[in-house]
Scaffold this motif. Structure first.
Motif, PDB file in Angstrom:
ATOM      1  N   TYR A 192       0.841  -1.199   0.000  1.00  0.00           N
ATOM      2  CA  TYR A 192       0.000   0.000   0.000  1.00  0.00           C
ATOM      3  C   TYR A 192       0.874   1.246   0.000  1.00  0.00           C
ATOM      4  CZ  TYR A 192      -3.744  -3.182   1.312  1.00  0.00           C
ATOM      5  OH  TYR A 192      -4.652  -4.206   1.323  1.00  0.00           O
ATOM      6  N   PRO A 193       0.320   2.362  -0.487  1.00  0.00           N
ATOM      7  CA  PRO A 193       1.071   3.618  -0.431  1.00  0.00           C
ATOM      8  C   PRO A 193       1.364   3.999   1.022  1.00  0.00           C
ATOM      9  CG  PRO A 193      -0.916   3.839  -1.771  1.00  0.00           C
ATOM     10  CD  PRO A 193      -0.990   2.502  -1.114  1.00  0.00           C
ATOM     11  N   GLU A 194       2.385   4.847   1.172  1.00  0.00           N
ATOM     12  CA  GLU A 194       2.789   5.290   2.502  1.00  0.00           C
ATOM     13  C   GLU A 194       1.590   5.885   3.246  1.00  0.00           C
ATOM     14  OE1 GLU A 194       6.489   6.838   2.659  1.00  0.00           O
ATOM     15  OE2 GLU A 194       6.274   7.622   4.703  1.00  0.00           O
ATOM     16  N   GLY A 195       1.500   5.606   4.518  1.00  0.00           N
ATOM     17  CA  GLY A 195       0.430   6.203   5.312  1.00  0.00           C
ATOM     18  C   GLY A 195      -0.739   5.254   5.524  1.00  0.00           C
ATOM     19  N   PHE A 196      -0.699   4.094   4.881  1.00  0.00           N
ATOM     20  CA  PHE A 196      -1.827   3.165   5.026  1.00  0.00           C
ATOM     21  C   PHE A 196      -1.880   2.614   6.449  1.00  0.00           C
ATOM     22  CE2 PHE A 196      -3.728  -1.026   5.131  1.00  0.00           C
ATOM     23  CZ  PHE A 196      -4.905  -0.815   4.431  1.00  0.00           C
ATOM     24  N   GLU A 197      -3.045   2.650   7.013  1.00  0.00           N
ATOM     25  CA  GLU A 197      -3.254   2.024   8.323  1.00  0.00           C
ATOM     26  C   GLU A 197      -4.452   1.108   8.214  1.00  0.00           C
ATOM     27  OE1 GLU A 197      -3.850   4.546  11.653  1.00  0.00           O
ATOM     28  OE2 GLU A 197      -2.004   5.656  11.308  1.00  0.00           O
ATOM     29  N   ASP A 198      -4.299  -0.127   8.645  1.00  0.00           N
ATOM     30  CA  ASP A 198      -5.455  -1.034   8.629  1.00  0.00           C
ATOM     31  C   ASP A 198      -6.145  -0.933   9.985  1.00  0.00           C
ATOM     32  OD1 ASP A 198      -7.191  -2.769   7.543  1.00  0.00           O
ATOM     33  OD2 ASP A 198      -5.876  -4.520   7.586  1.00  0.00           O
ATOM     34  N   MET A 199      -7.397  -1.330  10.003  1.00  0.00           N
ATOM     35  CA  MET A 199      -8.093  -1.352  11.286  1.00  0.00           C
ATOM     36  C   MET A 199      -7.778  -2.680  11.964  1.00  0.00           C
ATOM     37  SD  MET A 199     -11.562   0.366   9.991  1.00  0.00           S
ATOM     38  CE  MET A 199     -11.165   0.322   8.262  1.00  0.00           C
ATOM     39  N   ASN A 200      -7.392  -2.619  13.235  1.00  0.00           N
ATOM     40  CA  ASN A 200      -6.978  -3.839  13.926  1.00  0.00           C
ATOM     41  C   ASN A 200      -8.121  -4.787  14.191  1.00  0.00           C
ATOM     42  OD1 ASN A 200      -4.267  -3.772  14.073  1.00  0.00           O
ATOM     43  ND2 ASN A 200      -4.245  -2.463  15.903  1.00  0.00           N
ATOM     44  N   ARG A 201      -9.268  -4.219  14.483  1.00  0.00           N
ATOM     45  CA  ARG A 201     -10.417  -5.055  14.855  1.00  0.00           C
ATOM     46  C   ARG A 201     -11.675  -4.475  14.259  1.00  0.00           C
ATOM     47  NH1 ARG A 201     -11.571  -5.844  21.155  1.00  0.00           N
ATOM     48  NH2 ARG A 201     -12.696  -7.758  20.711  1.00  0.00           N
ATOM     49  N   ARG A 202     -12.578  -5.337  13.868  1.00  0.00           N
ATOM     50  CA  ARG A 202     -13.925  -4.883  13.475  1.00  0.00           C
ATOM     51  C   ARG A 202     -14.916  -5.886  14.026  1.00  0.00           C
ATOM     52  NH1 ARG A 202     -13.979  -4.018   7.277  1.00  0.00           N
ATOM     53  NH2 ARG A 202     -11.910  -3.119   7.174  1.00  0.00           N
ATOM     54  N   LEU A 203     -15.452  -5.575  15.167  1.00  0.00           N
ATOM     55  CA  LEU A 203     -16.315  -6.527  15.879  1.00  0.00           C
ATOM     56  C   LEU A 203     -17.712  -5.933  16.045  1.00  0.00           C
ATOM     57  CD1 LEU A 203     -16.575  -9.120  17.676  1.00  0.00           C
ATOM     58  CD2 LEU A 203     -15.855  -7.690  19.600  1.00  0.00           C
ATOM     59  N   PRO A 204     -18.717  -6.538  15.431  1.00  0.00           N
ATOM     60  CA  PRO A 204     -20.061  -5.964  15.545  1.00  0.00           C
ATOM     61  C   PRO A 204     -20.815  -6.415  16.792  1.00  0.00           C
ATOM     62  CG  PRO A 204     -20.123  -7.834  14.057  1.00  0.00           C
ATOM     63  CD  PRO A 204     -18.691  -7.705  14.536  1.00  0.00           C
ATOM     64  N   ASP A 205     -21.614  -5.526  17.311  1.00  0.00           N
ATOM     65  CA  ASP A 205     -22.646  -5.904  18.271  1.00  0.00           C
ATOM     66  C   ASP A 205     -23.859  -6.266  17.412  1.00  0.00           C
ATOM     67  OD1 ASP A 205     -24.774  -5.989  19.999  1.00  0.00           O
ATOM     68  OD2 ASP A 205     -24.162  -4.218  21.151  1.00  0.00           O
ATOM     69  N   VAL A 206     -24.270  -7.515  17.449  1.00  0.00           N
ATOM     70  CA  VAL A 206     -25.390  -7.911  16.569  1.00  0.00           C
ATOM     71  C   VAL A 206     -26.696  -8.081  17.352  1.00  0.00           C
ATOM     72  CG1 VAL A 206     -24.076  -8.886  14.654  1.00  0.00           C
ATOM     73  CG2 VAL A 206     -24.546 -10.317  16.642  1.00  0.00           C
TER      74      VAL A 206
END
Ligand code: NAD
Length: 311
Positions: free
Chosen positions: A277-291
């Motif tokens: 990815y280009p410089e500066g890319f940050e991924d999200m560590n967690r994506r947890l839904p309240d269902v």
């Protein structure tokens, strides 16, 4: 009933179309085939209860014609996929906001019930888990280079809710978390199909970053079941629902499970984000839904396990 599905030749749309037709409804799928495929609709393409229309949601008259003919609208069409969005951020905004406005505007004429696809990415860099529909959206705080997709989907949500509040349009916002299953392809950067394809081909499974980032993968059959139930729940109008599962898995563990399930000799390769990815890319560590809101509304929570999904 007659149902219009925009994006009906896509992954989720085609499964929904099949389920609706088998349940006695008639369906029109409106799709420009940019990422969708006619093969996805092979099981129903000869049915008298199914019509395919090749066209774009950016064509206001076309959208109006097909919304007028429908009793219910599922608006799933969108420019999607990590690669496509990063290469063409403007397309993501134009298609996803302009197209949604066209659908909502058309639905307003006869106040057609309309279900609008959104995404967990609207939660941005949220740090409180699980993500609840009542949380403030922190999309502005993220440096994620998929910002154009998340921004456009956030605007879609605001537009849909504005139509609901100002004009009493019966609208439901579907905040989809990672959905996977048959027919999803790895062409646009979807992680699980990519892993499966590489494992079957004996190629390395590329895990970006440390692999400790986690996601929750829901099966498309469960997602479709949730949509069918929401369609029969008038109390859902004006509401936003997280649609997904709360079973978390790290991406490294996902790769290991795919290798085990396929009996592959593939190795896992950790790739620094800066390599892809280009410089500066940050991924999200967690994506947890309240269902829990979805479960309370429709008496169902997506339950298929990851092992069932990989199978
Ligand atoms: P998909 O790419 O398979 O489906 C999207 C469909 O929209 C495709 O068939 C594509 O050809 C069509 N499309 C794109 N631009 C169009 C246009 N201008 N006019 C008409 N059709 C157009 O993706 P999907 O996974 O089935 O996603 C469906 C919806 O769910 C999308 O709105 C997506 O943002 C949302 N979503 C999906 C996931 C997931 O994990 N699959 C997660 C979050 C949100």
């Amino acid at each position: 009933m007659h149902i219009l599905i925009t994006g009906g030749a896509g992954f989720i749309g085609s499964h929904l179309a099949e389920r609706l037709v088998s349940g006695g409804h008639s369906v029109t799928a409106l799709d420009d085939l940019s990422t969708g495929r006619l093969e996805n609709l092979a099981a129903i393409s000869d049915s008298p209860d199914f019509t395919f229309v090749e066209g774009t949601i950016l064509d206001r008259d076309l959208v109006q014609t097909h919304v007028d003919a429908a009793d219910v609208v599922f608006h799933l069409a969108a420019a999607v996929g990590v690669k496509l969005i990063m290469e063409e951020p403007s397309r993501s905004i134009l298609t996803n906001v302009g197209g949604t406005e066209n659908v909502l505007h058309a639905a307003l004429k006869d106040k057609k019930p309309t279900f609008v696809a959104s995404t967990s990415e609207v939660y941005g860099k949220a740090t409180k888990f699980p993500f609840s529909e009542d949380d403030d959206l922190t999309i502005g705080a993220t440096k994620n280079l998929r910002w154009s997709y998340a921004c456009a989907k956030t605007l879609d949500e605001f537009l849909a809710l504005a139509y609901a509040r100002e004009a009493a349009l019966p609208v439901v916002v579907l905040r989809f978390f990672n959905t996977t299953g048959p027919r999803q392809t790895g062409r646009y950067g979807m992680v699980l199909p990519n892993f499966v394809q590489n494992a079957l081909a004996g190629k390395p499974l590329m895990v970006h970053g440390s692999g400790e980032q986690s996601r929750c993968f829901g099966h498309v059959y469960d997602v479709v079941e949730a949509l069918m139930r929401l369609m029969a729940t008038p109390e859902a109008f004006g509401q936003v629902y997280n649609i997904g599962t709360d079973q978390e898995v790290t991406i490294r563990s996902l790769a290991e499970q795919v290798i085990a399930a396929t009996g592959s000799a593939s190795e896992i390769q950790l790739i620094p984000y800066s390599d892809v990815y280009p410089e500066g890319f940050e991924d999200m560590n967690r994506r947890l839904p309240d269902v829990s809101k979805l479960e309370k509304a429709v008496g169902f929570r997506p339950m298929r396990t990851l092992a069932q999904i990989i199978d």
